[in-house]
Design an enzyme around this catalytic site. Structure first.
Site: not given
Ligand code: GTR
Length: 418
Positions: A258, A262, A349, A399
């Site tokens: 997540s 990045k 998402w 996720h």
């Molecule tokens: C979310 C965000 C994503 C992702 C995620 C995470 O809220 O919008 O870009 O990075 O968090 O890190 O779990």
């Protein structure tokens, strides 16, 4: 309104409030141009890896560096490390455990972070997965010897973290995301760092790594300088400074989930010492194409997390079409090193299709080096990994990081890491 209708209405509006105006409809994806990594900004064609290294790669790298993640402002004054705990008979004799305190100094200010490292017994020169954790090293395993972080932590009731402080109560709460036994059994080591020790994840530039580099009176990074993701990526490289000198480690594959996916991608692009890179569900600002505006968009990410990217990235909020690059070119910067992009089918998402396309569009750069990736004729199917040098899978489910993900990463790493 009838009670049931009212409840449904309330549920829908709260879901919308959580993720405002996200588009999940493929027919509403705007028409967009995919920038060609093999055409320079000036319009020249790149036909071989030498031209790519000399012309194309640098200008794309500099764009990501100055306009997206932000530049590291200067060199450190001092770097030090110290093994503060070691057990050669850890986890029932399966592993060597080390905890290493790393010290960074700049302008007479300092920052310390701890690396937790497990190396497999029986493999004297093991490849290692290096990845940040979200809530502290002590959360990734139920091992009473792992030091509990003193750094600011995000609260999470489910994970038993309150008052922004980790305690004994959260030991092992994230074991499900870290298949440590599996890694060790297959001859891999694991190194992890709590990302909040590098930069606490809040919109506040008074603390963390950034603050070491300020000149007199400065309170935040300059416009083209680093946000939190670049600082986290820099922290991974500082962990690498230690790991590359540990004689029991052969090479290091950087991993992240997540937001930390990045950071892993940017670390892979900025630091060629990582022999492989894994992006797990990294989404917007990670592996997913921005120009599709599917799921999370640049405008949304810059609003919810104003500290993640360089200040200069804000000019592309809701103006994705103005970007001369897209995220497949971030992936291309890692070529020809092995790179694994993973999505989850319910993680809309993060735009699984945008991540798949990104892997496809980056592949032509891998091909310059005679390496394979995701070809334009490959199809994106659930639980059917494409394990080339540039690899991809879309797991069923949401996720997360699961054993399925680690099974794929380990099998793929066998092809280059040993
Ligand atoms: C979310 C965000 C994503 C992702 C995620 C995470 O809220 O919008 O870009 O990075 O968090 O890190 O779990």
């Amino acid at each position: 309104m009838k009670p049931l209708l009212l409840l449904t209405f309330a549920l829908i509006t709260s879901a919308l409030a959580a993720q405002p105006e996200a588009n999940y409809d493929e027919t509403k994806v705007p028409k967009y141009l995919v920038p060609d990594p093999l055409t320079t900004f000036g319009g020249d064609a790149i036909t071989d890896s030498k031209q790519w290294e000399e012309n194309g790669k640098l200008e794309i790298y500099q764009f990501f560096e100055k306009q997206i993640y932000g530049k590291v402002p200067a060199l450190l004054d001092e770097y030090s490390f110290k093994v503060i705990e070691q057990d050669n008979n850890a986890l029932g004799g399966k592993a060597q455990r080390k905890q290493i305190a790393v010290g960074l100094k700049k302008n007479n200010r300092s920052l310390n972070f701890n690396i937790l490292l497990y190396l497999p017994i029986g493999n004297e020169n093991a490849p290692v997965f290096l990845g940040y954790n979200f809530y502290g090293n002590h959360t990734v395993i139920d091992d009473p010897k792992v030091i509990i972080t003193e750094a600011w932590s995000g609260n999470n009731e489910d994970l038993k973290i309150s008052n922004n402080k980790a305690t004994e109560a959260s030991r092992g709460v994230r074991m499900n995301r870290w298949a440590i036994d599996k890694m060790l059994d297959n001859g891999y080591g694991i190194a992890t760092v709590y990302y909040g020790e590098i930069d606490p994840d809040k919109n506040d530039f008074s603390d963390g790594l950034h603050s070491l580099f300020y000149e007199e009176g400065q309170t935040k990074p300059k416009t083209n300088e680093w946000g939190s993701i670049a600082a986290w990526a820099y922290g991974l490289s500082r962990a690498m400074d230690y790991l590359e000198n540990d004689t029991n480690i052969s090479n290091v594959i950087v991993f992240g989930h997540s937001r930390l996916g990045k950071a892993a991608l940017w670390a892979g692009a900025t630091d060629p010492r990582f022999s492989g890179v894994i992006s797990n569900n990294s989404g917007c600002g990670g592996a997913a194409l921005s120009k599709r505006k599917f799921g999370e968009t640049i405008g949304q990410i810059n609003t919810s997390f104003p500290h993640w990217f360089s200040e200069s990235f804000k000019k592309y909020s809701n103006k994705e079409e103005m970007l001369p690059v897209d995220q497949h070119e971030l992936l291309a910067l890692i070529a020809p090193r092995p790179l694994y992009i993973a999505s989850a089918v319910e993680d809309e998402w993060a735009d699984p299709k945008g991540e798949f396309l990104s892997a496809q569009y980056a592949t032509k750069v891998y091909e310059l080096y005679d390496k394979k990736g995701v070809s334009l004729t490959d199809v994106q199917e659930v639980n059917l990994p494409i394990k080339q040098t540039l690899a991809y899978h879309m797991r069923s489910g949401k996720h997360d990081v699961t054993d399925y993900d680690w099974d794929q990463y380990i099998a793929w790493a066998e092809t280059f890491a040993k």
